[in-house]
Every structure is written in structure tokens, then in C-alpha cells.
Design a protein around this motif. Structure first.
Motif, PDB file in Angstrom:
ATOM      1  N   VAL A  95     -10.650  11.563  18.380  1.00 58.29           N
ATOM      2  CA  VAL A  95      -9.202  11.369  18.367  1.00 58.29           C
ATOM      3  C   VAL A  95      -8.899   9.883  18.542  1.00 58.29           C
ATOM      4  N   GLY A  96      -8.238   9.302  17.550  1.00 55.35           N
ATOM      5  CA  GLY A  96      -7.895   7.884  17.610  1.00 55.35           C
ATOM      6  C   GLY A  96      -7.265   7.436  16.312  1.00 55.35           C
ATOM      7  N   GLY A  97      -6.846   6.192  16.278  1.00 52.91           N
ATOM      8  CA  GLY A  97      -6.206   5.666  15.076  1.00 52.91           C
ATOM      9  C   GLY A  97      -4.910   6.370  14.746  1.00 52.91           C
ATOM     10  N   LEU A  98      -4.191   6.861  15.749  1.00 52.70           N
ATOM     11  CA  LEU A  98      -2.996   7.678  15.513  1.00 52.70           C
ATOM     12  C   LEU A  98      -1.844   6.792  15.054  1.00 52.70           C
ATOM     13  N   SER A  99      -1.371   7.056  13.819  1.00 57.71           N
ATOM     14  CA  SER A  99      -0.484   6.093  13.166  1.00 57.71           C
ATOM     15  C   SER A  99       0.863   6.639  12.731  1.00 57.71           C
ATOM     16  N   GLY A 100       1.045   7.940  12.669  1.00 58.17           N
ATOM     17  CA  GLY A 100       2.320   8.498  12.223  1.00 58.17           C
ATOM     18  C   GLY A 100       2.548   9.858  12.855  1.00 58.17           C
ATOM     19  N   LEU A 101       3.811  10.165  13.161  1.00 54.72           N
ATOM     20  CA  LEU A 101       4.184  11.411  13.839  1.00 54.72           C
ATOM     21  C   LEU A 101       5.215  12.183  13.037  1.00 54.72           C
ATOM     22  N   THR A 102       5.197  13.515  13.192  1.00 56.59           N
ATOM     23  CA  THR A 102       6.263  14.365  12.671  1.00 56.59           C
ATOM     24  C   THR A 102       6.376  15.586  13.577  1.00 56.59           C
ATOM     25  N   TYR A 103       7.574  16.171  13.628  1.00 53.34           N
ATOM     26  CA  TYR A 103       7.817  17.289  14.554  1.00 53.34           C
ATOM     27  C   TYR A 103       8.122  18.570  13.789  1.00 53.34           C
ATOM     28  N   ASP A 104       7.444  19.650  14.173  1.00 49.59           N
ATOM     29  CA  ASP A 104       7.629  20.982  13.606  1.00 49.59           C
ATOM     30  C   ASP A 104       8.505  21.780  14.568  1.00 49.59           C
ATOM     31  N   ARG A 105       9.798  21.856  14.257  1.00 53.01           N
ATOM     32  CA  ARG A 105      10.724  22.517  15.182  1.00 53.01           C
ATOM     33  C   ARG A 105      10.539  24.029  15.208  1.00 53.01           C
ATOM     34  N   GLN A 106       9.986  24.625  14.136  1.00 52.24           N
ATOM     35  CA  GLN A 106       9.763  26.062  14.118  1.00 52.24           C
ATOM     36  C   GLN A 106       8.668  26.471  15.091  1.00 52.24           C
ATOM     37  N   SER A 114      -4.178  10.390  11.584  1.00 53.17           N
ATOM     38  CA  SER A 114      -5.111   9.329  11.951  1.00 53.17           C
ATOM     39  C   SER A 114      -5.335   8.435  10.738  1.00 53.17           C
ATOM     40  N   ASP A 115      -5.433   7.112  10.970  1.00 51.68           N
ATOM     41  CA  ASP A 115      -5.688   6.194   9.856  1.00 51.68           C
ATOM     42  C   ASP A 115      -7.173   5.866   9.701  1.00 51.68           C
ATOM     43  N   ASP A 116      -8.016   6.696  10.314  1.00 51.11           N
ATOM     44  CA  ASP A 116      -9.464   6.561  10.148  1.00 51.11           C
ATOM     45  C   ASP A 116      -9.812   6.669   8.658  1.00 51.11           C
ATOM     46  N   ARG A 117     -10.520   5.695   8.140  1.00 49.51           N
ATOM     47  CA  ARG A 117     -10.896   5.696   6.720  1.00 49.51           C
ATOM     48  C   ARG A 117     -12.195   6.456   6.459  1.00 49.51           C
ATOM     49  N   ALA A 123     -10.766  12.102   6.866  1.00 50.20           N
ATOM     50  CA  ALA A 123      -9.304  11.966   6.875  1.00 50.20           C
ATOM     51  C   ALA A 123      -8.698  13.237   7.449  1.00 50.20           C
ATOM     52  N   ARG A 124      -7.716  13.114   8.358  1.00 53.83           N
ATOM     53  CA  ARG A 124      -7.273  14.296   9.121  1.00 53.83           C
ATOM     54  C   ARG A 124      -5.949  14.032   9.833  1.00 53.83           C
ATOM     55  N   PHE A 125      -5.316  15.142  10.283  1.00 54.41           N
ATOM     56  CA  PHE A 125      -4.191  15.044  11.208  1.00 54.41           C
ATOM     57  C   PHE A 125      -4.398  16.039  12.335  1.00 54.41           C
ATOM     58  N   TYR A 126      -3.773  15.760  13.471  1.00 56.90           N
ATOM     59  CA  TYR A 126      -3.928  16.580  14.676  1.00 56.90           C
ATOM     60  C   TYR A 126      -2.628  17.306  15.023  1.00 56.90           C
ATOM     61  N   THR A 127      -2.775  18.430  15.710  1.00 55.78           N
ATOM     62  CA  THR A 127      -1.648  19.183  16.243  1.00 55.78           C
ATOM     63  C   THR A 127      -1.515  18.872  17.731  1.00 55.78           C
ATOM     64  N   LEU A 128      -0.303  18.545  18.158  1.00 58.39           N
ATOM     65  CA  LEU A 128      -0.046  18.171  19.544  1.00 58.39           C
ATOM     66  C   LEU A 128       0.975  19.097  20.186  1.00 58.39           C
ATOM     67  N   LYS A 129       0.765  19.359  21.452  1.00 63.13           N
ATOM     68  CA  LYS A 129       1.738  20.110  22.249  1.00 63.13           C
ATOM     69  C   LYS A 129       2.114  19.274  23.462  1.00 63.13           C
ATOM     70  N   GLU A 165     -11.834   6.090   0.876  1.00 68.55           N
ATOM     71  CA  GLU A 165     -10.881   6.408  -0.193  1.00 68.55           C
ATOM     72  C   GLU A 165      -9.452   6.555   0.315  1.00 68.55           C
ATOM     73  N   THR A 166      -9.268   6.708   1.616  1.00 64.95           N
ATOM     74  CA  THR A 166      -7.923   6.880   2.172  1.00 64.95           C
ATOM     75  C   THR A 166      -7.701   5.919   3.329  1.00 64.95           C
ATOM     76  N   ASP A 167      -6.442   5.600   3.548  1.00 61.53           N
ATOM     77  CA  ASP A 167      -5.991   4.882   4.739  1.00 61.53           C
ATOM     78  C   ASP A 167      -4.651   5.495   5.116  1.00 61.53           C
ATOM     79  N   THR A 168      -4.700   6.708   5.634  1.00 67.29           N
ATOM     80  CA  THR A 168      -3.493   7.511   5.880  1.00 67.29           C
ATOM     81  C   THR A 168      -2.715   6.958   7.070  1.00 67.29           C
ATOM     82  N   GLU A 169      -1.404   6.736   6.857  1.00 72.07           N
ATOM     83  CA  GLU A 169      -0.598   6.033   7.852  1.00 72.07           C
ATOM     84  C   GLU A 169       0.643   6.781   8.326  1.00 72.07           C
ATOM     85  N   ALA A 170       1.180   7.710   7.539  1.00 71.64           N
ATOM     86  CA  ALA A 170       2.446   8.351   7.912  1.00 71.64           C
ATOM     87  C   ALA A 170       2.429   9.809   7.486  1.00 71.64           C
TER      88      ALA A 170
END
Length: 424
Positions: A95-106, A114-117, A123-129, A165-170
Motif C-alpha cells: 500500500v503506497g503511492g496513493l494519488s487519487g480518491l473517490t467516494y462510493d456513497r451507496q 496507486s500511482d505505482d508503475r 496497477a491497482r486501486f484500494y477500498t477504504l473504510k 505501461e501505466t502511471d495511474t493518478e486519479a
């Protein structure tokens, strides 16, 4: 353009060991000592720089009557901080390189990209509570952040993206169980940026949004995004997160800094400040055939004294009337500096047909005004890159969450800052 990680290492410690430390307390002590040493050694240099270029700190004028008519009245109140240890792993990913957030209200969950290349994990995203104590509406407590899951991104072939191949930021979530994710690409390796839709559960790509040719690099280096300064912030109109709203789904994407053809020679202006970059801001109408319906200029604030890197790291829609929060972040000889602005597209020039901004003085940029300067918190601020509005609190305000990208550097931290956000 060097990355924040490279600059951080250069300014604070030229011989940084990139191996992650297991003792966060030791890490913080070492980090503090480097800041102190860096501050002492660079103090004289800062004085000379200040005298030489006569820059002043950025302090906006009081809102005029005209600005009060186009901006919402907003307030941002600090609640608290939580830090995730740098050695935390979830399903064998670091877990690191955390670069962008979004909220799931449902589901009352945040998703963070993560912007890990591919250097640490795919390349991945995490679920947070978030664990909040709201028993006392006047004194909400921010207990902790739990990282509950990870979703690995997959290309059109259903395979994980190869490293580099990726540099995911948002990231931005829709009501249809999908997320839009931006990647900055890599100009030096001829890897193009993307704005793609992915399935929320499987992580497989569903569609790609069109990107104008002017954003894509040419071989001469005269056109397109600067390296590591492409799509850093994206957001969906609030109706896009409401099921069966009946409203068209709109996505907004902004570059971190100017395109190559829009970049101007850095020089001190008549006001004694260096002008900020002229960024591009795209407005998409999403459907089975997504299309760009407008584009605008976003003018960055003047960089603070001693800044080495300065850019727009996140945008967040706050209503359906074209109002946003924007996150501007700087790094330099005095560390990180972060400001939150309220912005509106009202009256801004559509720049879709303007090939380059350089030398054009007739463009009306997106209007903005300062909403909150994190300097007033008087706490250590790291490399804050992600921002999202969360669930409502008992007093009717919304939570506003910020997250920092630690660059997988043991001398930095993954920092979450929580605020109350109100508007009228």
C-alpha cells in the motif's frame, strides 16, 4: 521534469536509502532530523533567493461583491489526521503511492488509486473504510482508516498491465459500478496517457475516452503533455454518482501543468511573482459514444518562494452548477505547500479551438478563489495528491478527505487528513 520523489530526496537527503523501514517511530525521528538539517543549511539560500527575485507569498484579495455572486459560500474545518504505515500489505500488494480518491456513497466506501508503475505491485486501486466517532456532532473524531481490499486493473485482453505501461493518478466512481481512471503515460517511452472506464469489481477496462491530438506528444517536443504532468485530477458531476438520476453523466479532467505548447518562459511579473502555469481542463459528456463538449484554461497560482515543483493535483465537483474544489500542491526548499480553492467554469472561455495559450491574452480562465490554506493547520504536510467529498455528518456538513502519495519512500508518509465541508 523530475518527480516529487526525486526532488524530495535531493532537497532533504542526497543519500536516501530507498528500502522501506519497519519501524515507523524510527522513520519519523529520522525524517524530522533531515528536515531540521535541511532547514538550517538552506536558510541562507532562501534569504538570497528571496532578495534576488523579490517574491512575496501568495495572499488573495478579499472577495469582491462580484465574486460573491459566482462562488458558493464554503467553509472547511479540520477534524484530524491518520497515518498508514509504509510497510502495510493487502493481498500481497504494498500500500503506497496513493494519488487519487473517490467516494462510493451507496456502499459508504472510498476508493484510492496507486500511482505505482508496476515497480512494487501491479496497477491497482484500494477500498477504504473510515472509522469515525460522530456521537458528539460538534466534535467528530477521526479514529482510523481501514484498507479492506485491492482491485488490480486489467487491459482489454483481461490481463494485468505490464510494468511501466501505466502511471495511474486519479479515480472517479459512477453509479453503474464502474470507475474512471486516468494515467499520465510516459513521454520518454512513447507511452500515451489514458482516461479509461474500468469495472469496479473485476478491474477490467470497459471503454476509453477520446483525447485530443494537442495533448499527445510529438517527436519534436513542441506539442502535448510534459512528462509526468498529464491528467492528474478527474471528477464526475454529482449526478454521476446517483443511480437513475436522469441527468447526463459528465466527467472533468485537468492536467497537472501546462502542455508543451502552452508553457511560457518563467520570469518575474510586475507584481514581483512568477506566474503559475496555464493548465487545460476538459469537459466530457459520457454515453455509449463519449464526447468532449468544452475545454477551459485553469490558471495555477504563483508558486511559493523556493518552489521546485508546482501543480494541480486534484479536482472535485461540489454541485451541478459548475463549482469545484481544486487542490494545488507545491514542493521545494521549504517542504510541501498545499492550498484548496473553489473554482467555477462560469464565464470561462471555451479553448477547444485554441491550439496554444502562449501569448494569448484574451482567454478568460476558470475563476477561482482560495478556500483553505493548509499552512494554517500548523502540522507537517506531506505530498497531498488525492481529495474527495465523503458522507454527511449529523450537523449536515460533508466529510472532505485528503491523502498523500508517499512515493514508496520510507522518509515520507501516507497521510489522511479529514475535514468538515459546508457550502451555501
Amino acid at each position: 521534469m523530475p518527480t516529487i520523489k526525486t526532488l524530495f530526496n535531493y532537497v532533504l537527503s542526497p543519500k536516501i536509502d530507498m528500502n522501506l523501514e519497519r519501524d515507523p517511530n524510527s522513520q519519523r525521528k529520522k525524517f524530522g532530523s533531515w528536515i531540521l538539517a535541511g532547514t538550517v543549511s538552506l536558510g541562507a539560500l532562501l534569504c538570497l533567493v528571496g532578495i534576488a527575485i523579490f517574491l512575496t507569498s501568495c495572499s488573495p484579495d478579499l472577495p469582491s461583491e462580484a465574486s460573491s455572486r459566482i462562488f458558493n459560500k464554503v467553509s472547511i474545518e479540520y477534524i484530524g489526521e491518520y497515518k498508514i504505515p509504509n510497510y502495510l500489505r493487502v493481498k500481497e500488494t504494498l500500500v503506497g503511492g496513493l494519488s487519487g480518491l473517490t467516494y462510493d456513497r451507496q456502499r459508504d466506501r472510498f476508493y484510492v488509486i496507486s500511482d505505482d508503475r508496476g515497480d512494487q505491485s501491479p496497477a491497482r486501486f484500494y477500498t477504504l473504510k473510515l472509522d469515525l466517532d460522530t456521537k458528539n456532532p460538534q466534535q467528530v473524531k477521526f479514529n482510523k482508516v481501514d484498507v479492506t481490499d485491492v482491485t488490480v486493473l486489467k487491459n482489454a485482453d483481461g490481463q494485468r498491465y505490464p510494468p511501466k505501461e501505466t502511471d495511474t493518478e486519479a479515480i472517479a466512481i459512477t453509479a453503474e459500478s464502474s470507475v474512471y481512471i486516468s494515467s499520465e503515460g510516459d513521454r520518454t517511452k512513447n507511452i500515451l496517457p489514458f482516461l479509461n472506464e474500468f469495472d469496479l469489481k473485476t478491474g477490467k477496462v470497459k471503454q476509453s475516452l477520446p483525447i485530443p491530438t494537442r495533448y499527445l506528444p510529438d517527436t519534436e517536443g513542441k506539442r502535448g503533455f510534459q512528462n509526468n504532468l498529464a491528467f492528474e485530477g478527474i471528477t464526475l458531476s454529482p449526478t454521476g454518482t446517483l443511480p437513475a438520476s436522469g441527468e447526463p453523466l459528465r466527467l472533468f479532467a485537468a492536467t497537472e501543468s501546462a502542455l508543451s505548447q502552452d508553457k511560457e518562459v518563467t520570469k518575474v511579473g510586475e507584481n514581483g511573482k512568477i506566474p503559475g502555469a496555464k493548465n487545460r481542463w476538459l469537459h466530457y459528456l459520457l454515453s455509449n459514444r463519449p464526447e468532449i463538449i468544452s475545454e477551459h484554461l485553469y490558471q495555477l497560482d504563483s508558486p511559493p518562494l523556493g518552489a521546485i515543483e508546482h501543480g494541480l493535483s486534484e479536482i472535485q465537483a461540489i454541485d451541478t452548477s459548475g463549482h469545484f474544489l481544486t487542490l494545488e500542491r507545491s514542493f521545494g526548499l521549504t517542504g510541501f505547500r498545499v492550498k484548496i480553492f473553489q473554482a467555477t467554469m462560469a464565464g470561462a472561455t471555451d479553448t477547444s479551438k485554441i491550439a496554444r495559450f502562449k501569448g494569448n491574452t484574451t482567454i478568460q480562465p476558470i475563476k477561482k478563489e482560495l478556500a483553505f490554506d493548509l499552512k494554517k493547520l500548523d502540522i507537517y504536510i506531506d505530498n497531498l495528491e488525492g481529495m474527495a467529498l465523503g458522507r454527511r455528518l449529523p450537523d449536515g456538513s460533508q466529510t472532505l478527505l485528503l491523502v498523500s502519495d508517499n512515493n514508496f519512500n520510507s522518509r515520507q508518509i501516507t497521510q489522511f487528513l479529514l475535514f468538515k465541508f459546508k457550502q451555501s
